[in-house]
Design a protein around this motif. Structure first.
Motif, mmCIF file in Angstrom:
data_model
loop_
_atom_site.group_PDB
_atom_site.id
_atom_site.type_symbol
_atom_site.label_atom_id
_atom_site.label_comp_id
_atom_site.label_asym_id
_atom_site.label_seq_id
_atom_site.Cartn_x
_atom_site.Cartn_y
_atom_site.Cartn_z
ATOM 1 N N THR A 132 0.824 -1.211 0.000
ATOM 2 C CA THR A 132 0.000 0.000 0.000
ATOM 3 C C THR A 132 0.860 1.263 0.000
ATOM 4 O O THR A 132 0.333 2.365 -0.188
ATOM 5 C CB THR A 132 -0.927 0.030 1.229
ATOM 6 N N TYR A 133 2.178 1.114 0.195
ATOM 7 C CA TYR A 133 3.069 2.275 0.282
ATOM 8 C C TYR A 133 3.986 2.429 -0.938
ATOM 9 O O TYR A 133 4.440 3.531 -1.219
ATOM 10 C CB TYR A 133 3.945 2.167 1.535
ATOM 11 N N MET A 134 4.280 1.334 -1.635
ATOM 12 C CA MET A 134 5.202 1.447 -2.769
ATOM 13 C C MET A 134 4.988 0.317 -3.760
ATOM 14 O O MET A 134 4.322 -0.683 -3.449
ATOM 15 C CB MET A 134 6.662 1.453 -2.289
ATOM 16 N N GLY A 135 5.567 0.481 -4.967
ATOM 17 C CA GLY A 135 5.435 -0.501 -6.022
ATOM 18 C C GLY A 135 6.230 -1.760 -5.759
ATOM 19 O O GLY A 135 7.141 -1.783 -4.918
ATOM 20 N N PRO A 136 5.930 -2.847 -6.500
ATOM 21 C CA PRO A 136 6.584 -4.132 -6.237
ATOM 22 C C PRO A 136 8.088 -4.122 -6.447
ATOM 23 O O PRO A 136 8.826 -4.738 -5.672
ATOM 24 C CB PRO A 136 5.885 -5.089 -7.212
ATOM 25 N N PHE A 137 8.583 -3.453 -7.480
ATOM 26 C CA PHE A 137 10.030 -3.462 -7.717
ATOM 27 C C PHE A 137 10.767 -2.608 -6.696
ATOM 28 O O PHE A 137 11.882 -2.953 -6.275
ATOM 29 C CB PHE A 137 10.344 -3.007 -9.144
ATOM 30 N N SER A 138 10.174 -1.507 -6.273
ATOM 31 C CA SER A 138 10.794 -0.695 -5.234
ATOM 32 C C SER A 138 10.891 -1.479 -3.942
ATOM 33 O O SER A 138 11.941 -1.500 -3.272
ATOM 34 C CB SER A 138 9.984 0.584 -4.991
ATOM 35 N N ALA A 139 9.788 -2.146 -3.562
ATOM 36 C CA ALA A 139 9.777 -2.935 -2.330
ATOM 37 C C ALA A 139 10.803 -4.068 -2.396
ATOM 38 O O ALA A 139 11.544 -4.301 -1.431
ATOM 39 C CB ALA A 139 8.379 -3.488 -2.088
ATOM 40 N N ALA A 140 10.841 -4.761 -3.522
ATOM 41 C CA ALA A 140 11.772 -5.892 -3.650
ATOM 42 C C ALA A 140 13.220 -5.416 -3.625
ATOM 43 O O ALA A 140 14.073 -6.020 -2.965
ATOM 44 C CB ALA A 140 11.488 -6.652 -4.945
ATOM 45 N N PHE A 141 13.520 -4.319 -4.326
ATOM 46 C CA PHE A 141 14.903 -3.824 -4.327
ATOM 47 C C PHE A 141 15.335 -3.384 -2.938
ATOM 48 O O PHE A 141 16.433 -3.733 -2.483
ATOM 49 C CB PHE A 141 15.067 -2.661 -5.307
ATOM 50 N N LEU A 142 14.513 -2.614 -2.251
ATOM 51 C CA LEU A 142 14.884 -2.136 -0.923
ATOM 52 C C LEU A 142 15.061 -3.298 0.045
ATOM 53 O O LEU A 142 15.957 -3.283 0.899
ATOM 54 C CB LEU A 142 13.836 -1.157 -0.407
ATOM 55 N N ARG A 143 14.220 -4.317 -0.084
ATOM 56 C CA ARG A 143 14.362 -5.509 0.756
ATOM 57 C C ARG A 143 15.743 -6.122 0.590
ATOM 58 O O ARG A 143 16.430 -6.409 1.575
ATOM 59 C CB ARG A 143 13.284 -6.532 0.381
ATOM 60 N N PHE A 144 16.169 -6.302 -0.642
ATOM 61 C CA PHE A 144 17.420 -7.027 -0.867
ATOM 62 C C PHE A 144 18.648 -6.137 -0.827
ATOM 63 O O PHE A 144 19.755 -6.631 -0.622
ATOM 64 C CB PHE A 144 17.330 -7.836 -2.163
ATOM 65 N N ALA A 145 18.474 -4.852 -1.012
ATOM 66 C CA ALA A 145 19.605 -3.951 -0.786
ATOM 67 C C ALA A 145 19.995 -3.989 0.688
ATOM 68 O O ALA A 145 21.186 -4.100 1.042
ATOM 69 C CB ALA A 145 19.232 -2.533 -1.214
ATOM 70 N N LEU A 146 19.003 -3.910 1.575
ATOM 71 C CA LEU A 146 19.262 -4.000 3.007
ATOM 72 C C LEU A 146 19.773 -5.389 3.382
ATOM 73 O O LEU A 146 20.733 -5.531 4.148
ATOM 74 C CB LEU A 146 17.981 -3.681 3.790
ATOM 75 N N ALA A 147 19.136 -6.424 2.832
ATOM 76 C CA ALA A 147 19.551 -7.789 3.151
ATOM 77 C C ALA A 147 20.980 -8.060 2.701
ATOM 78 O O ALA A 147 21.727 -8.779 3.384
ATOM 79 C CB ALA A 147 18.600 -8.781 2.480
ATOM 80 N N SER A 148 21.388 -7.498 1.575
ATOM 81 C CA SER A 148 22.747 -7.739 1.069
ATOM 82 C C SER A 148 23.790 -7.197 2.031
ATOM 83 O O SER A 148 24.800 -7.863 2.318
ATOM 84 C CB SER A 148 22.911 -7.083 -0.305
ATOM 85 N N VAL A 149 23.568 -5.980 2.545
ATOM 86 C CA VAL A 149 24.509 -5.398 3.514
ATOM 87 C C VAL A 149 24.549 -6.246 4.778
ATOM 88 O O VAL A 149 25.624 -6.594 5.296
ATOM 89 C CB VAL A 149 24.109 -3.948 3.849
ATOM 90 N N PHE A 150 23.375 -6.605 5.288
ATOM 91 C CA PHE A 150 23.296 -7.395 6.514
ATOM 92 C C PHE A 150 23.971 -8.750 6.337
ATOM 93 O O PHE A 150 24.747 -9.202 7.189
ATOM 94 C CB PHE A 150 21.835 -7.572 6.910
ATOM 95 N N LEU A 151 23.691 -9.421 5.221
ATOM 96 C CA LEU A 151 24.243 -10.754 4.995
ATOM 97 C C LEU A 151 25.750 -10.722 4.757
ATOM 98 O O LEU A 151 26.463 -11.651 5.147
ATOM 99 C CB LEU A 151 23.539 -11.410 3.802
#
Length: 296
Positions: A27-46
């Motif tokens: 409800t806040y953002m598009g699917p590609f924006s949500a997916a990219f932000l998820r994995f950009a953060l996950a990549s740093v953490f991992l």
């Protein structure tokens, strides 16, 4: 082995929460924006987590790149673009119960690709799971599928099933040569890189500027808990006990998702959803029961 089982349960519980978080984030953002932000953060953490767990930074060997690109394309790019797109219109519980047939799909293609045993109980279990999915998507009236067909959201969720099955099977081969944390880390990094161009084209910066605390909280949950820990624990299980047995633990995902969808999103629990979900989970149990018995 108990530690492996606990990690598989933990990953399933975290993934159950992603269906509700995905509905909210959609409800806040598009699917590609949500997916990219998820994995950009996950990549740093991992990357940091892998360096700590394995005592060195995750290495990217040239000969492993084709496998890592396949993992990134199936489990990161395709699955998550379809996941967020589907959840914009499909209720969390309904989507999670459709995806619950993944273990049966994995068992089917494990038999075809890796020549695993394919006895009659497994065939019956797969058929039962698919019948349950048909009941769920038809709302209790299978004949309606011949007239109304499937919605675009349902098709996206079915795409999730196909992409995650491919990701799991490719992961089994990849784990023969790549450590789990390194494989997950690099697949996330490469997947985020694949997601960036379409995210930019579809308004990434606009979505970032408009996101509030709830959206960022969902992204943090996705990136750190569901992805960082969930993916790593799942692949440890795949390497330790194989894709078929590890896939059984995904049965917990729809239970958590339906429960949270009802509690948090006030999603209805229809008879068709309950019966179809029961058929899916029963079919998955039957599909994997014989294989589990033979390995004890």
């Amino acid at each position: 082995m108990t530690r492996i089982y606990l990690k598989l349960v933990g990953s399933a519980v975290l993934w159950g929460g992603t269906w509700v978080a995905g509905r909210i984030l959609g409800t806040y953002m598009g699917p590609f924006s949500a997916a990219f932000l998820r994995f950009a953060l996950a990549s740093v953490f991992l990357y940091v987590l892998t360096a700590r767990m394995e005592g060195r930074a995750p290495k990217l060997a040239r000969q492993d790149l084709p496998w890592l690109l396949l993992l990134a394309a199936t489990g990161i790019f395709a699955y998550n673009a379809l996941f967020f797109a589907g959840l914009r219109t499909v209720p969390a519980g309904r989507a999670a119960l459709i995806v619950a047939c993944i273990p049966s799909v994995v068992a089917l293609f494990s038999g075809l690709c890796f020549k695993e045993a394919f006895p009659l109980p497994r065939i019956a279990g797969i058929a039962l799971s698919f019948a349950g999915v048909g009941l769920i998507v038809s709302g209790g009236d299978p004949a309606a599928l011949t007239t109304g067909g499937l919605s675009a959201g349902d098709l996206c969720i079915f795409g999730c099933v196909a992409s995650w099955a491919a990701y799991t099977l490719a992961g089994k081969k990849a784990m023969e040569r790549i450590a789990p944390y390194s494989a997950v880390t690099w697949s996330c990094i490469l997947g985020a890189a694949m997601l960036l161009p379409p995210a930019l084209a579809m308004g990434l910066w606009r979505d970032v500027a408009a996101a509030g605390p709830v959206a960022w909280g969902c992204i943090a949950f996705f990136g750190i808990l569901a992805t960082g820990f969930g993916f790593s624990w799942y692949y440890e299980g795949v390497r330790a006990i194989g894709p078929t047995k590890a896939g059984v633990f995904i049965n917990l995902v729809p239970v958590v998702a339906v429960s949270l969808g009802w509690l948090i999103l006030d999603e209805p629990l229809s008879k068709a959803l309950a019966l179809g979900g029961g058929l899916v989970l029963s079919g998955v149990w039957l599909t994997n029961r014989r294989a589990a018995t033979q390995t004890r």
